[in-house]
Design a protein around this motif. Sequence first.
Motif, short mmCIF file in Angstrom:
data_model
loop_
_atom_site.label_atom_id
_atom_site.label_comp_id
_atom_site.label_asym_id
_atom_site.label_seq_id
_atom_site.Cartn_x
_atom_site.Cartn_y
_atom_site.Cartn_z
N CYS A 127 4.54 4.06 0.30
CA CYS A 127 3.21 3.77 -0.25
C CYS A 127 2.32 3.16 0.82
CB CYS A 127 3.32 2.80 -1.43
SG CYS A 127 4.21 3.48 -2.84
N ILE A 128 1.13 3.75 0.98
CA ILE A 128 0.14 3.24 1.93
C ILE A 128 -1.03 2.70 1.12
CG2 ILE A 128 -1.35 3.79 3.88
CD1 ILE A 128 0.52 6.06 4.61
N PRO A 129 -1.17 1.37 1.00
CA PRO A 129 -2.25 0.79 0.20
C PRO A 129 -3.61 0.95 0.91
CG PRO A 129 -0.47 -0.80 0.62
CD PRO A 129 -0.28 0.34 1.56
N VAL A 130 -4.62 1.31 0.17
CA VAL A 130 -5.98 1.43 0.70
C VAL A 130 -6.95 0.86 -0.32
CG1 VAL A 130 -5.52 3.41 2.22
CG2 VAL A 130 -6.15 3.79 -0.18
N GLY A 131 -8.20 0.69 0.10
CA GLY A 131 -9.22 0.17 -0.81
C GLY A 131 -9.38 -1.34 -0.68
N GLN A 132 -10.40 -1.85 -1.35
CA GLN A 132 -10.71 -3.28 -1.25
C GLN A 132 -9.71 -4.16 -1.99
OE1 GLN A 132 -14.75 -3.88 -2.52
NE2 GLN A 132 -15.61 -3.22 -0.55
N ASN A 133 -9.16 -3.64 -3.08
CA ASN A 133 -8.28 -4.47 -3.89
C ASN A 133 -7.11 -3.65 -4.44
OD1 ASN A 133 -7.36 -6.75 -5.26
ND2 ASN A 133 -8.56 -6.28 -7.09
N PRO A 134 -6.23 -3.17 -3.56
CA PRO A 134 -5.10 -2.35 -4.04
C PRO A 134 -4.11 -3.21 -4.82
CG PRO A 134 -4.84 -2.84 -1.71
CD PRO A 134 -6.19 -3.35 -2.10
N ASP A 135 -3.43 -2.58 -5.77
CA ASP A 135 -2.42 -3.28 -6.56
C ASP A 135 -1.11 -3.26 -5.76
OD1 ASP A 135 -0.54 -4.19 -8.36
OD2 ASP A 135 -1.41 -3.16 -10.07
N LEU A 136 -0.95 -4.25 -4.90
CA LEU A 136 0.22 -4.29 -4.02
C LEU A 136 1.51 -4.49 -4.79
CD1 LEU A 136 -1.23 -6.39 -1.05
CD2 LEU A 136 -0.84 -3.92 -1.14
N THR A 137 1.43 -5.19 -5.91
CA THR A 137 2.65 -5.42 -6.71
C THR A 137 3.20 -4.10 -7.23
OG1 THR A 137 1.86 -7.61 -7.39
CG2 THR A 137 3.60 -6.60 -8.72
N THR A 138 2.34 -3.27 -7.79
CA THR A 138 2.78 -1.97 -8.31
C THR A 138 3.29 -1.08 -7.19
OG1 THR A 138 1.29 -2.05 -10.20
CG2 THR A 138 2.04 0.12 -9.50
N LEU A 139 2.55 -1.02 -6.08
CA LEU A 139 2.94 -0.15 -4.97
C LEU A 139 4.25 -0.62 -4.33
CD1 LEU A 139 -0.55 0.42 -3.31
CD2 LEU A 139 0.75 2.03 -4.70
N ASP A 140 4.41 -1.92 -4.20
CA ASP A 140 5.64 -2.45 -3.62
C ASP A 140 6.83 -2.16 -4.53
OD1 ASP A 140 7.15 -3.91 -1.68
OD2 ASP A 140 7.13 -5.64 -3.02
N PHE A 141 6.64 -2.37 -5.82
CA PHE A 141 7.71 -2.10 -6.78
C PHE A 141 8.08 -0.63 -6.78
CE2 PHE A 141 9.37 -1.19 -10.98
CZ PHE A 141 10.25 -2.24 -11.20
N LEU A 142 7.06 0.23 -6.75
CA LEU A 142 7.26 1.66 -6.80
C LEU A 142 8.08 2.14 -5.60
CD1 LEU A 142 4.39 4.11 -7.69
CD2 LEU A 142 5.88 4.58 -5.76
N SER A 143 7.75 1.65 -4.40
CA SER A 143 8.47 2.08 -3.20
C SER A 143 9.86 1.45 -3.12
CB SER A 143 7.67 1.73 -1.94
OG SER A 143 7.42 0.34 -1.86
#
Length: 595
Positions: free
Chosen positions: A188-204
């Motif tokens: 997961c590569i987070p982008v944007g001003q306010n990415p949901d890092l919790t969801t992306l981190d959990f997903l990966s």
Amino acid sequence: MAVGFRESQEFWREQAKFEARVHHELRNQQGKGPYNIFIIDTSSFIEKEGFAQLKEAFTAIIDEYSQHPDIDENVAVIVCGRQTKFLRYYSNQYEDIKHCLDNVEIGGPCPLTAAFILSQGGLGNGTNLECELGDFYVRPRIILISVGRPTDFSIIDVDLCPQMETDEDKHRLLQQTQNVGRIHPIFCIPVGQNPDLTTLDFLSAQSQGGKIVHVSEARQFAKYSKNMITASKLSFTIENDGNDKERIMTSLVCKFPDSEFSQMDLDDIFEICSRKPLYCSYADLLKEIEDEQELYKERDPNMPPLGSRVKRGRDWQWGDQDKYGPGTVIGHSKNAGWLHIEWDRNQGNSYHYRYGSNSRAKDKFDIMVCDEPRILDNQFIALGCLVTRGPDWQYGDQDGGAGNIGSVFQVAENGIVHVRWQRGQKQYRFGYEGKMDLEICDPFSKESVESLKVQMQKAALNYAKESKAGIVRVLKDVSGLNNDHHLESTGKPVLFVTKGKYFKNDKLVEQPADIETDGPQPAGTTNQWFWKDENGKWNAYSKEMNNRVNKYYRRDPKSTVVVTIYDQIYRVVMAKNIQINIKTREVFDVKFVET
């Protein structure tokens, strides 16, 4: 127009089947290297700044792929927004792929769940898209570049779709990605001003080898296949566990004396070596999944419950599989008389041991329940840890009441742990969504010691049902809770161990050996251990206690051992160079001097 969840799911599955046929028809345009599916978030959440970051990361990866034609990476692209579809099918035409986003407009919802279902049209049937890089097997990867805010994918008319994510949408996404991630890595590569890092981190994290990759790391990430080939040529790291960074780097210098590696390359190579069990073949992975289904099941009330602490028992014949330390029960086998154990010092491997009577032999006990607590060594939590309710507890008396202690028998990468209480098993958050339903108990507290004592007493009673001859011995061990003289006999190791696999002990070696000698000692060298008292004075251990500490130190420099000083009992934790008074909880420094 909204349709039901199942109808929508079926719609996207049918679409995935169609896309699979298209991929097959276009197979002549594919390269011979690994397969990569990009899921590109083009929703309104991404906004202008986020889309610029997205294109920067995507372009950097494709440019780097083009620099390594010998690897010949395949790339497919799915867009997810106002339209969710394959924008490019697998190919190695990097220049065309790099410009495929030039005319894409952002806007609309973010049906990430639909995109992941659709991606199955490019994941193959397991073996046909599996690529070998040296000794590593690489299955298709999913690379998600997104703000991480999924919306309802069951609404077909995008103009009616609410421009906001809900907990239900996240739950459905995580359910889908859990299924995909069991086989395929998700980066997961987070982008944007306010990415949901919790969801992306959990997903990966819940995927097979996935992780978060930041935009600034995109080009380096694209070199992962190249570094994997390098890692596969390090014969030392393949034949061993690959967790000793210094030795891996030494092996790298010896193998490639004229090559230069950046620090990021070195970090990647070490990470690949340390995670090499993830790169097994698809056939081996399916066998591993099948074997794991046997784990974490409690089938026999006469067996030690899940989470019980154990050590080698009277009939031990398995060499150094336990690395001379305690372990944790993680499952009852479907075959009567067998337990699954994971050892503290042999993490990632589970083994199959006899406990009672089975189809081959009667009254055989390879392991026995013990009172040795789990000592964490730079870990957040681990199997065998004793826990009690924490600050975010919201489950009533599920634990049997405030103050009750449970034992961890399964730890997931996503921040979920499974606990065995006196009244049953449940799972809890330990980091998931930032919540802490549990807290770890002090392993040497009065309550923890008592909890382990109760485990031993119950095990002794069940042991008596199986073995009348052994009951006297077990009860003796229960009365001597801190008796570390438990290593009785060993045999030659019967299996060569590959880290991360599951093993069944199906061959016995009837060849005991005296482990008290621990092999030959270097001539003229002795480790003298010292402890610092409350006045700051260093005191030498007595000859008996010094020999005892040395014995365990030779087996494993990170082990623990119980010693007696002036009628007080201490546990020496060598990894931290301390000893803890088991009664008063005072901590003192320790050290050793080689003479």
